[in-house]
Enzyme design. Structure first.
Site, PDB file in Angstrom:
ATOM      1  N   SER A 238       6.940 -21.557 -25.537  1.00 55.61           N
ATOM      2  CA  SER A 238       8.382 -21.713 -25.161  1.00 55.61           C
ATOM      3  C   SER A 238       8.214 -21.623 -23.873  1.00 55.61           C
ATOM      4  CB  SER A 238       9.231 -20.883 -25.751  1.00 55.61           C
ATOM      5  OG  SER A 238       9.064 -19.548 -25.167  1.00 55.61           O
ATOM      6  N   LYS A 239       9.408 -21.834 -23.251  1.00 57.23           N
ATOM      7  CA  LYS A 239       9.401 -22.019 -21.770  1.00 57.23           C
ATOM      8  C   LYS A 239       8.817 -20.821 -21.008  1.00 57.23           C
ATOM      9  CE  LYS A 239      13.549 -24.940 -20.377  1.00 57.23           C
ATOM     10  NZ  LYS A 239      14.875 -24.853 -20.829  1.00 57.23           N
ATOM     11  N   ARG A 240       8.895 -19.814 -21.657  1.00 59.70           N
ATOM     12  CA  ARG A 240       8.316 -18.464 -20.767  1.00 59.70           C
ATOM     13  C   ARG A 240       6.669 -18.602 -20.588  1.00 59.70           C
ATOM     14  NH1 ARG A 240       6.386 -14.944 -25.093  1.00 59.70           N
ATOM     15  NH2 ARG A 240       6.933 -15.994 -26.848  1.00 59.70           N
ATOM     16  N   GLY A 242       5.571 -21.487 -19.576  1.00 58.81           N
ATOM     17  CA  GLY A 242       5.382 -22.518 -18.466  1.00 58.81           C
ATOM     18  C   GLY A 242       6.056 -23.775 -19.132  1.00 58.81           C
TER      19      GLY A 242
END
Ligand code: GLU
Length: 469
Positions: A238-240, A242
């Protein structure tokens, strides 16, 4: 049988790398078997679907080169067809109106929980004979109550579900709008899809969908549920972790072929081969060889592949992609050398196109300032003398070519009894503002005499005005 596969994203965000890998696997499978690949936009969730997301899907697919043979089909354009099928299922006794209110459904579930049963719809409207007027009704699929349903999956093998575990799912809401499990089946049937390749978060939907296919007397496609992609910490990517959106990789300076090569290897292998051209992917890829287990995203490996493709691609191809990055900068490409020549000098030396663009800006505009450390070390009173000497030598050079430029740097260092670096490095800082450039002689040839002399003069002036008191 002609193989027909599809990519069926819901346009509710960016094109995620996980989605792109599913699209790639479907695309490869179709290409390998001389079949067709179809793009279908699953946009029936009006609240979450946006036009921007639809465009992001097109942009991502086109950047990756995942061409489709049919579509894009939009589910919102097919609502009449879904209604027709819902009516047909009711008519043939495979679906029914359900009038249960939210309150009565909640009550039913609470009771089930209290009795330690799995909360599920108990089918209380299944046997109602007459339609009730004036009450909002949903339509439920009459799932078989007995027996099993087996998902034949090319990756997971055979996965069997008890029908008793599957309740009568809603196929049309009270406003008449169809739900996901219905639209997918109708589309996969109408579009004559032979293979459904999708994320394994849909595995639990498949037995329900198979039952609907059967009720519609349709062939059931062969499924392949692709395991998810994990981040380095083992959590779902997920976005966390990168970048997760395909276009962010473009923005960060990756070539599409590097990302494709990376994605194809994520959960699939062919011996110990790491580098695959598109043709090789098509030749060697088989969906049955995809791992059952989830795989982890490794940015270092992607970067390594990117460097490989930057080094080995034709300069023309790199130009096609570098232009976009150069255009993000405030420069005029007409102010400097042909980008093709710049690429030829740079392609051995960078890992991303962002790096290549940043390291090439000086070809198109004079350094506005010097990197502090670079200037402190290289733009000194002593180097001002060497720069002045080089200014004379380079102005007098009969031919502005790499070899004579090189000779002048060398003779300047011999005559002044200093190492070559003492002459070359100040020029490099004068020209680029930093200590990074391709070989200096070739760089200066490409930069041209006038700009080189201008940069050296500017650096000499800068030293004069920054001289310690
Ligand atoms: N629209 C679904 C999604 O984006 C995919 C449905 C499918 O592949 O069957 O998750």
């Amino acid at each position: 049988m002609t193989v027909r596969t599809r990519f069926a994203p819901s346009p509710t965000g960016h094109l995620h790398v996980g989605g792109a890998r599913t699209a790639l696997f479907s695309w490869l499978y179709a290409r390998k078997h001389g079949g067709q690949f179809i793009l279908r936009i699953e946009d029936t969730d009006l609240e979450r679907s946006t036009e921007a997301s639809v465009n992001a899907i097109f942009e991502g697919m086109s950047w990756l080169g995942l061409t489709y043979d049919e579509g894009p089909f939009y589910q919102t354009h097919r609502l009449t067809r879904y209604k027709e099928i819902v009516a047909q299922l009711i008519e043939q006794g495979d679906a029914y109106h359900c009038y249960c209110s939210k309150e009565s459904l909640n009550e039913m579930r609470e009771k089930q929980r209290a009795n330690k049963e799995k909360p599920r719809y108990d089918g209380r409207c299944r046997h109602l004979k007459d339609q009730q007027e004036g009450i909002d009704a949903v339509v439920r699929f009459k799932n078989p109550t007995e027996g099993v349903v087996t998902v034949k999956d090319n990756i997971k093998g055979e996965v069997t579900f008890q029908n008793a575990e599957l309740d009568d799912l809603i196929i049309a809401r009270s406003d008449g709008s169809p739900t996901y499990n219905l639209t997918v089946v109708v589309d996969d049937m109408d579009m004559e899809l032979t293979h459904v390749i999708r994320g394994d978060d849909h595995l639990n939907n498949s037995p329900r969908q198979i039952n609907i296919f059967k009720a519609l007397n349709s062939d059931v496609p062969i499924f392949s549920h692709v395991p998810m992609i994990l981040g380095a910490d083992g959590g779902r990517l997920s976005k966390r972790h990168g970048a997760v959106s395909v276009m962010t990789y473009r923005d960060e300076g990756y070539l599409p072929e590097a990302l494709l090569n990376y994605l194809v290897r994520l959960g699939w292998s062919h011996g110990d081969q790491e580098i695959f051209s598109l043709d090789e992917m098509i030749e060697f890829f088989d969906i049955t060889d995809v791992n059952k287990a989830a795989s982890s995203f490794n940015t270092d490996k992607l970067l390594w592949l990117n460097q490989h493709y930057i080094k080995t691609s034709s300069p023309e191809h790199i130009v096609d992609h570098l232009i976009w990055h150069m255009e993000q900068q405030d420069i005029d490409l007409a102010e400097g050398p042909a980008l093709l020549d710049v690429v030829k000098l740079q392609q051995e030396r960078v890992k991303t196109l962002v790096e290549m663009a940043a390291n090439s800006l000086f070809f198109y505009r004079a350094a506005k300032s010097y990197e502090k450390k670079a200037a402190k070390k290289n733009l000194t009173t002593q180097s001002a003398e060497l720069l002045a000497d080089m200014l004379l030598r380079l102005s007098a050079l009969p031919e502005w070519k790499t070899a004579p430029i090189h000779d002048e740097i060398e003779s300047c260092s011999v005559d002044n009894e200093v190492g070559m670096g003492k002459v070359a490095q100040p020029i490099r800082v004068a020209v680029t503002g930093t200590t990074i450039s391709p070989p200096l002689d070739a760089t200066l040839e490409l930069l041209g005499r006038e700009r080189t002399l201008g940069a050296i003069t500017q650096a000499i002036d800068w030293i004069a005005s920054n001289e310690p008191e």
